[in-house]
Enzyme design. Sequence first.
Site, PDB file in Angstrom:
ATOM      1  N   ALA A   9       9.875  -2.258   3.065  1.00  0.00           N
ATOM      2  CA  ALA A   9       9.254  -3.588   3.223  1.00  0.00           C
ATOM      3  C   ALA A   9       8.986  -3.877   4.699  1.00  0.00           C
ATOM      4  O   ALA A   9       9.848  -3.657   5.548  1.00  0.00           O
ATOM      5  CB  ALA A   9      10.174  -4.664   2.650  1.00  0.00           C
ATOM      6  N   ILE A  40       6.213  -6.289   7.608  1.00  0.00           N
ATOM      7  CA  ILE A  40       5.078  -7.167   7.885  1.00  0.00           C
ATOM      8  C   ILE A  40       4.661  -7.007   9.347  1.00  0.00           C
ATOM      9  O   ILE A  40       5.409  -6.443  10.148  1.00  0.00           O
ATOM     10  CB  ILE A  40       5.436  -8.661   7.640  1.00  0.00           C
ATOM     11  N   PRO A  56       5.167   6.667   9.730  1.00  0.00           N
ATOM     12  CA  PRO A  56       3.730   6.806   9.457  1.00  0.00           C
ATOM     13  C   PRO A  56       2.897   6.378  10.653  1.00  0.00           C
ATOM     14  O   PRO A  56       3.267   5.484  11.414  1.00  0.00           O
ATOM     15  CB  PRO A  56       3.485   5.827   8.303  1.00  0.00           C
ATOM     16  N   GLY A 109       0.809  -1.219   0.000  1.00  0.00           N
ATOM     17  CA  GLY A 109       0.000   0.000   0.000  1.00  0.00           C
ATOM     18  C   GLY A 109       0.843   1.270   0.000  1.00  0.00           C
ATOM     19  O   GLY A 109       0.735   2.116  -0.912  1.00  0.00           O
ATOM     20  N   TYR A 149       7.039  -5.881  16.354  1.00  0.00           N
ATOM     21  CA  TYR A 149       6.982  -4.799  15.345  1.00  0.00           C
ATOM     22  C   TYR A 149       7.570  -3.495  15.898  1.00  0.00           C
ATOM     23  O   TYR A 149       8.367  -2.828  15.238  1.00  0.00           O
ATOM     24  CB  TYR A 149       5.522  -4.623  14.949  1.00  0.00           C
TER      25      TYR A 149
HETATM   26  N1  CAA Z   1      -4.696  -1.290  25.871  1.00  0.00           N
HETATM   27  C1  CAA Z   1      -5.110  -2.014  26.935  1.00  0.00           C
HETATM   28  N2  CAA Z   1      -5.732  -3.188  26.837  1.00  0.00           N
HETATM   29  C2  CAA Z   1      -5.925  -3.671  25.602  1.00  0.00           C
HETATM   30  C3  CAA Z   1      -5.516  -2.976  24.451  1.00  0.00           C
HETATM   31  C4  CAA Z   1      -4.895  -1.735  24.624  1.00  0.00           C
HETATM   32  N3  CAA Z   1      -4.479  -1.005  23.575  1.00  0.00           N
HETATM   33  N4  CAA Z   1      -5.845  -3.718  23.369  1.00  0.00           N
HETATM   34  C5  CAA Z   1      -6.441  -4.834  23.835  1.00  0.00           C
HETATM   35  N5  CAA Z   1      -6.514  -4.781  25.190  1.00  0.00           N
HETATM   36  C6  CAA Z   1      -7.080  -5.786  26.061  1.00  0.00           C
HETATM   37  C7  CAA Z   1      -8.503  -6.135  25.684  1.00  0.00           C
HETATM   38  O1  CAA Z   1      -9.396  -5.179  26.211  1.00  0.00           O
HETATM   39  C8  CAA Z   1      -8.670  -7.491  26.320  1.00  0.00           C
HETATM   40  O2  CAA Z   1      -8.880  -7.337  27.710  1.00  0.00           O
HETATM   41  P1  CAA Z   1      -9.828  -8.338  28.524  1.00  0.00           P
HETATM   42  O3  CAA Z   1      -9.229  -9.717  28.304  1.00  0.00           O
HETATM   43  O4  CAA Z   1      -9.712  -7.859  29.934  1.00  0.00           O
HETATM   44  O5  CAA Z   1     -11.179  -8.162  27.921  1.00  0.00           O
HETATM   45  C9  CAA Z   1      -7.289  -8.081  26.136  1.00  0.00           C
HETATM   46  O6  CAA Z   1      -6.402  -7.005  25.927  1.00  0.00           O
HETATM   47  C10 CAA Z   1      -7.218  -9.011  24.956  1.00  0.00           C
HETATM   48  O7  CAA Z   1      -5.984  -9.613  25.057  1.00  0.00           O
HETATM   49  P2  CAA Z   1      -5.645 -10.923  24.266  1.00  0.00           P
HETATM   50  O8  CAA Z   1      -4.279 -11.347  24.620  1.00  0.00           O
HETATM   51  O9  CAA Z   1      -6.776 -11.918  24.405  1.00  0.00           O
HETATM   52  O10 CAA Z   1      -5.602 -10.365  22.823  1.00  0.00           O
HETATM   53  P3  CAA Z   1      -6.316 -10.803  21.492  1.00  0.00           P
HETATM   54  O11 CAA Z   1      -5.793 -12.135  21.114  1.00  0.00           O
HETATM   55  O12 CAA Z   1      -7.774 -10.558  21.571  1.00  0.00           O
HETATM   56  O13 CAA Z   1      -5.717  -9.753  20.450  1.00  0.00           O
HETATM   57  C11 CAA Z   1      -4.323  -7.978  19.613  1.00  0.00           C
HETATM   58  C12 CAA Z   1      -4.864  -8.732  20.845  1.00  0.00           C
HETATM   59  C13 CAA Z   1      -3.784  -8.949  18.549  1.00  0.00           C
HETATM   60  C14 CAA Z   1      -3.184  -7.138  20.084  1.00  0.00           C
HETATM   61  C15 CAA Z   1      -5.446  -7.142  19.007  1.00  0.00           C
HETATM   62  O14 CAA Z   1      -5.949  -6.312  20.015  1.00  0.00           O
HETATM   63  C16 CAA Z   1      -4.964  -6.259  17.858  1.00  0.00           C
HETATM   64  O15 CAA Z   1      -4.928  -6.662  16.719  1.00  0.00           O
HETATM   65  N6  CAA Z   1      -4.601  -5.004  18.182  1.00  0.00           N
HETATM   66  C17 CAA Z   1      -4.142  -4.047  17.168  1.00  0.00           C
HETATM   67  C18 CAA Z   1      -2.646  -4.030  17.113  1.00  0.00           C
HETATM   68  C19 CAA Z   1      -2.244  -2.955  16.140  1.00  0.00           C
HETATM   69  O16 CAA Z   1      -2.473  -1.754  16.341  1.00  0.00           O
HETATM   70  N7  CAA Z   1      -1.588  -3.331  15.047  1.00  0.00           N
HETATM   71  C20 CAA Z   1      -1.219  -2.409  14.029  1.00  0.00           C
HETATM   72  C21 CAA Z   1      -1.245  -3.100  12.703  1.00  0.00           C
HETATM   73  S1  CAA Z   1      -1.040  -1.939  11.386  1.00  0.00           S
HETATM   74  C22 CAA Z   1       0.556  -1.454  11.511  1.00  0.00           C
HETATM   75  O17 CAA Z   1       1.351  -2.013  12.202  1.00  0.00           O
HETATM   76  C23 CAA Z   1       0.953  -0.260  10.677  1.00  0.00           C
HETATM   77  C24 CAA Z   1       1.551   0.801  11.509  1.00  0.00           C
HETATM   78  O18 CAA Z   1       2.770   0.923  11.482  1.00  0.00           O
HETATM   79  C25 CAA Z   1       0.705   1.714  12.290  1.00  0.00           C
END
Ligand code: CAA
Length: 246
Positions: free
Chosen positions: A88, A90, A182, A14, A152
């Site tokens: 690049a 992931i 970014p 992207g 990451y």
């Molecule tokens: N702060 C505090 N608590 C958080 C949280 C946060 N930011 N995010 C999740 N939680 C909590 C949830 O509320 C949940 O709590 P409860 O169990 O008490 O309900 C708990 O964490 C869930 O934990 P799990 O270990 O069960 O997590 P999961 O398997 O459901 O998934 C995750 C967790 C994979 C991190 C998912 O929340 C996720 O995908 N988060 C986004 C991560 C992200 O921002 N990635 C960016 C990708 S794009 C990119 O990287 C480009 C760039 O450069 C910006």
Amino acid sequence: MTSRVALVTGGTGGIGTAICRRLALSGHRVATNYRNEEKARAWQAQLKAEGIDVAIAPGDVSTAEDAESMVRAVEALVGPVDILVNNAGITRDTTFHKMTSQQWNEVICTNLNSCFNVTRPVIEGMRARKWGRIIQISSINGQKGQYGQANYAAAKAGMHGFTISLAQENAKFGITVNTVSPGYIGTDMVMAVPEDVRNKIVAQIPTGRLGDPDEIAYAVSFFIPDEAGWITGANLSANGGQYMGW
Ligand code: CAA
């Protein structure tokens, strides 16, 4: 403006596509690497239909051998590399207590080791020619950390450490080395974040929206002209105001 040769790693993604497009439209000869030939050829044909030529060469940037042969293939196609964009990257998102060594290593090798693997074969030519631009595409999450991204964030923070060391070593050779960080951009990578989680993230962005890939390409292009020669070792945030650390 002088026409240069630019290598953008991960150009078919992207943000990478927007960078390739903008550099080509600015008059540079542009190349990227690929791992999936069929996908890369279709991507290349799509840009060609817009009137944009991008050379493609095979190579997985996470290994030094592939990266070096990819760089040599790019040199044969478009000439010695003047501008390198280490783009690049992931994700293998998961909370750290569940993270496997494979998820850790894949992200470190693709996002951080790739900077060594691709920059090492181009740096000597840039030093000999006394001109170069090296730009790392890091992330807001390398600056602030992110729940679920220990791998990451470590790689992305490491990229800026790489930038500021190379900037010092190569300043005398007309080479600037900078980072663009970014925020959340509307790419497949960000759209893969679960919708409820993503909506909470967007709510934290002062502009109230995801970024556009071309807004990152613009930030990259800022570092390229000769008049940007005094700017080295910088980390340019482009994140809609989501993180304003300095
Ligand atoms: N702060 C505090 N608590 C958080 C949280 C946060 N930011 N995010 C999740 N939680 C909590 C949830 O509320 C949940 O709590 P409860 O169990 O008490 O309900 C708990 O964490 C869930 O934990 P799990 O270990 O069960 O997590 P999961 O398997 O459901 O998934 C995750 C967790 C994979 C991190 C998912 O929340 C996720 O995908 N988060 C986004 C991560 C992200 O921002 N990635 C960016 C990708 S794009 C990119 O990287 C480009 C760039 O450069 C910006």
